[in-house]
Design an enzyme around this catalytic site. Structure first.
Site: not given
Length: 367
Positions: A136, A303, A333
């Site tokens: 991320s 995601d 995610h």
């Protein structure tokens, strides 16, 4: 000297200058490290937006003796990002005048976060990193590391992120910032002597959490069920009569408000909005193709926040793709933080590949 006992260590790195021209005085970066450091066996982990340097807490079971990130062989280091609230200089930290930085804290970019970390490593005498791994926001930092300081790293592993912020990502992230700024306690970011904007950051987290989890997972868990003992289908709307999913999201918001500073949330979310590997480098594909560091890419098939096609774009355009992996999960995610069996297998594969990389060959590519 690098402290490797796993304790939170605060290192002063001097003044820091952002790429936009602002100055932060007397910056501190906090870090934790585990394992024996030899000078060539360092693995740097980059945490996500509201993570911290205690990587063992968010990748429990993946770090330690004999584990995927083996502390018998490697020294594992994780910093708390500049702008954060877990030991590094951020909006809640003291300004030189003794008051919190608050609204005076400058905007940061992903490149700033990386360069502050580089400044830390310079102070610690670190000039060689075996691997940098991040998911991320941590993945964005890993990618920028490969673009900014390729001479320092042998390889990188970029997880669940894109080459730049998409318009959708900027939109959803700006909505979170707005939720905080609309809290009457926000006070332009200068709230540290009073009541924190807890309602604002809790609302921001509720928005964000829906992008961190998969639609199928959320629906299968909650559907249209009412929260136990409540009735959301009464004759009049009542905020205390909730659907189960509403209660769940409120709980997630409260948890974050209790552990994370709203000012840091705004600064770091804005840094994600500014993420663009191609800025000033001739565009995305040119910038990616110029990266010579061998990079492994992984994404999550469900995601919503960073859809898998964005990792496929990275894999097609990186100048030195090491490998590609897909995490299959209904979670969305956050799967790179929850699917430990898959992540262990993928991390072990990455470490095997990283050990086989010929540094001399990469040096030739860079010439």
């Amino acid at each position: 000297m690098l402290t490797t006992t796993g304790t939170l260590t605060h290192q002063k790195i001097g003044d820091f200058y952002t790429e936009a021209g602002a100055t932060l005085h007397d910056v501190t970066i906090a870090y934790q490290a585990w394992g024996h450091y030899t000078g060539t066996n360092l693995i740097v982990l980059e945490h996500a937006l509201t993570g911290d340097s205690n990587a063992i807490s968010w990748w429990d079971g993946l770090i330690g003796p004999g584990k995927a990130l083996d502390t018998n062989r490697y020294c594992i280091l994780c910093t708390n990002v500049l702008g954060g609230c877990k030991g590094s200089t951020g909006p809640s930290s003291p300004h030189p005048d003794g008051k919190p930085w608050g609204s005076r804290f400058p905007a940061l970019s992903i490149r700033d976060l990386v360069n502050a970390e580089k400044q830390l490593f310079d102070h610690l005498g670190i000039n060689k990193i075996h691997a940098i791994i991040g998911g991320s926001m941590g993945g964005a930092r890993t990618l920028e590391w490969a673009a900014l300081h390729p001479h320092m790293m042998t390889t990188g592993f970029v997880i669940a992120v894109s080459a730049r912020a998409s318009a959708w990502q900027i939109g959803i992230q700006t909505a979170q910032i707005s939720a905080i700024e609309l809290d009457p306690h926000w006070n332009g970011g200068d709230y540290y002597s009073g009541h924190a904007p807890w309602e604002g950051i809790a609302a921001a987290r509720r928005i964000a959490h829906l992008t961190y989890r998969g639609e199928l997972e959320i629906d299968e868990r909650f559907g249209t069920s009412a929260q136990h003992g409540e009735n959301p289908l009464g004759p009049f709307r009542d905020p205390h009569q909730r659907f189960a999913v509403t209660s769940y999201l409120q709980h997630q918001g409260i948890k974050l408000a209790q552990r994370f500073d709203a000012g840091s949330y705004v600064v770091l979310t804005e840094a994600l909005n500014r993420h663009d590997i191609g800025r000033g480098r001739g565009g995305l594909n040119k910038a990616l193709s110029a990266i010579t560091v061998p990079i492994m890419i992984a994404g999550v098939d469900t995601d919503i926040l960073y859809p898998y096609h964005q990792q496929e774009h990275l894999s097609r355009n990186l100048g030195n793709l090491l490998a590609m992996a897909k995490i299959s999960s209904p979670v969305g995610h956050d799967a790179f933080l929850t699917e430990f069996r898959q992540m262990e297998r993928i991390l072990r594969h990455f470490m095997e590949l990283s050990e086989g990389i010929d540094d001399s060959f990469r040096t030739k590519l860079e010439r």
